[in-house]
Scaffold this motif. Structure first.
Motif, PDB file in Angstrom:
ATOM      1  N   PHE A 145       0.807  -1.326   0.009  1.00 41.52           N
ATOM      2  CA  PHE A 145      -0.317  -0.149  -0.110  1.00 41.52           C
ATOM      3  C   PHE A 145       0.854   1.139  -0.076  1.00 41.52           C
ATOM      4  CE2 PHE A 145      -3.495  -3.056   0.918  1.00 41.52           C
ATOM      5  CZ  PHE A 145      -4.527  -2.159   0.301  1.00 41.52           C
ATOM      6  N   ARG A 146       1.844   1.070   0.511  1.00 44.28           N
ATOM      7  CA  ARG A 146       3.017   2.296   0.670  1.00 44.28           C
ATOM      8  C   ARG A 146       3.467   2.587  -0.866  1.00 44.28           C
ATOM      9  NH1 ARG A 146       8.241   2.973   4.956  1.00 44.28           N
ATOM     10  NH2 ARG A 146       8.804   5.044   4.092  1.00 44.28           N
ATOM     11  N   LEU A 147       3.659   1.366  -1.501  1.00 44.75           N
ATOM     12  CA  LEU A 147       4.365   1.774  -2.842  1.00 44.75           C
ATOM     13  C   LEU A 147       3.181   1.846  -3.678  1.00 44.75           C
ATOM     14  CD1 LEU A 147       6.858  -1.350  -2.760  1.00 44.75           C
ATOM     15  CD2 LEU A 147       7.458   1.010  -2.609  1.00 44.75           C
ATOM     16  N   GLY A 148       2.047   2.021  -3.557  1.00 39.81           N
ATOM     17  CA  GLY A 148       0.843   2.212  -4.260  1.00 39.81           C
ATOM     18  C   GLY A 148       0.408   0.899  -5.262  1.00 39.81           C
ATOM     19  N   VAL A 149       0.806  -0.090  -4.744  1.00 40.86           N
ATOM     20  CA  VAL A 149       0.171  -1.265  -5.417  1.00 40.86           C
ATOM     21  C   VAL A 149      -0.661  -2.278  -4.690  1.00 40.86           C
ATOM     22  CG1 VAL A 149       2.188  -1.453  -6.957  1.00 40.86           C
ATOM     23  CG2 VAL A 149       2.413  -2.575  -4.673  1.00 40.86           C
ATOM     24  N   GLY A 150      -1.115  -1.886  -3.506  1.00 40.29           N
ATOM     25  CA  GLY A 150      -2.297  -2.496  -2.664  1.00 40.29           C
ATOM     26  C   GLY A 150      -3.542  -2.409  -3.311  1.00 40.29           C
TER      27      GLY A 150
END
Length: 377
Positions: free
Chosen positions: A257-262
């Motif tokens: 989620f931090r990397l935007g892929v969650g």
């Protein structure tokens, strides 16, 4: 002066500065008796003093024990035996209990010389500390993705929960002074998966028909029955998905989620019975301190949402999108039972906790996710 023999015989003996031997003996005897009497008197005084000090110490100890019993009986300080107290949830419960003035002894695989820790081996040998409360959290982590989902590991997840619960429940029953409260940790998996039903504590599921997780929960709760049968107030904590910084479900979700892929699991429409770590820990204190709590207790937020809604709230807290759902077929690679726990859900409500007056700190998913990401209440 007269010097005749008769006068000399009648005259007193001259003072030569020496006392007769009989007088010296009398003096020595008197001195010895006086010294012996003084020594005996001193010994008696010391013995009386020691007895007095011991009596005072015993009185203080009895007073402290009586005060401790009074405090514990009035809902004050409790001596808590916490099995699994070094894990993610256990550490939070321990902090919560200590902050409220309770005394906590942790059960661990290896105690060593660490203060406030006892080993499982010691408990098996019958060396259980005198406790007012016993809590069991022990169990191999089911969603530990580092562990392949083999039959042997699945068996370990079952036995580590059932056997420890049974061990502690029987120890509580056999204790010289039985604890007042026994808390076993079950899960919301007790309830069957459904997108329409709503489950409170009074619902009775089928161990044989409602899946592996349901069957496991029935066995855990059954293992706690000796404590309840012996008259010990027994609480069956049906735990939801714990969300907290430092571990749990959020520990696995944070990086993507931090990397935007969650994203959500599967289509994201399944219910997600979450609870914040702080509320999860505090519910154990609530169960200890509130004498009306017994039997099943649902440990979930009063505002459950779908898996997709929770993931959207978490992504928003990170200022990231949540568009990469994890497909169902990919999740099934981690094990059928594991996948079903992620792809299926239950709408569980904390009916009993709310009726008994418990106030959740994090009932709103937006506030909970903001705390997870930013560390704010």
């Amino acid at each position: 002066p007269s010097t005749d023999p008769e006068s000399l015989a009648r005259s007193p003996a001259p003072n030569t500065g020496h006392q007769p031997s009989s007088f010296l003996g009398h003096v020595k005897s008197s001195s010895s008796s006086s010294s012996s009497s003084s020594s005996s008197s001193s010994q008696r005084q010391k013995q009386q003093q020691r007895r007095g000090e011991q009596q005072q110490q015993d009185a203080r100890q009895e007073g402290e024990e009586a005060a401790g019993d009074k405090q514990r009986n009035s809902g004050g300080m409790k001596r808590v035996l916490l099995a699994g107290g070094k894990g993610f949830l256990g550490s939070a419960i321990r902090r919560n209990l200590l902050q409220k003035g309770h005394k906590v002894t942790v059960v661990s695989r290896s105690a060593g010389s660490e203060e406030g820790v006892v080993s499982w081996d010691a408990l098996k040998d019958g060396k259980i500390p005198e406790s007012d409360v016993i809590i069991n959290l022990a169990g191999a982590p089911i969603l530990d993705m580092k562990k392949p989902w083999t039959e042997s590991y699945k068996e370990e997840c079952e036995s580590s929960r059932i056997e420890t619960t049974a061990l502690l429940a029987n120890a509580a029953v056999q204790a010289n002074k039985k604890p007042g409260v026994f808390i076993a940790t079950s899960a919301v998996g007790y309830y069957p998966a459904s997108k329409t039903a709503k489950f409170a504590e009074d619902y009775v599921s089928s161990a044989s028909l409602d899946g592996w997780a349901c069957g496991l929960c029935h066995k855990i709760e059954g293992a706690a029955s000796p404590a309840a049968d012996a008259g010990i107030r027994t609480v069956l904590m049906r735990m939801g998905v714990i969300m907290g910084r430092g571990g749990g479900a959020y520990g696995n979700m944070k990086l993507p989620f931090r990397l935007g892929v969650g994203g959500a699991f599967g289509d994201g429409t399944q219910w997600f019975p979450w609870i914040h770590l702080e509320d999860a820990a505090d519910l154990y204190s609530f169960a200890i301190e509130n004498k009306n709590v017994s039997g099943p207790l649902n440990a979930v937020s009063p505002h459950s949402v779908s898996n997709g809604a929770f993931c959207n709230a978490l992504a928003k807290a990170w200022w990231r999108p949540a568009i990469f759902n994890v497909p169902a077929f990919a999740l099934k690679l981690i094990g059928e039972e594991r996948a079903s726990m992620l792809l299926e859900g239950q709408h569980v409500v904390p009916k009993k906790a709310l009726e008994l007056g418990y106030q959740f700190k994090y009932s709103n998913v937006t506030e909970a996710c903001d705390e997870l990401v930013n560390g704010k209440s």
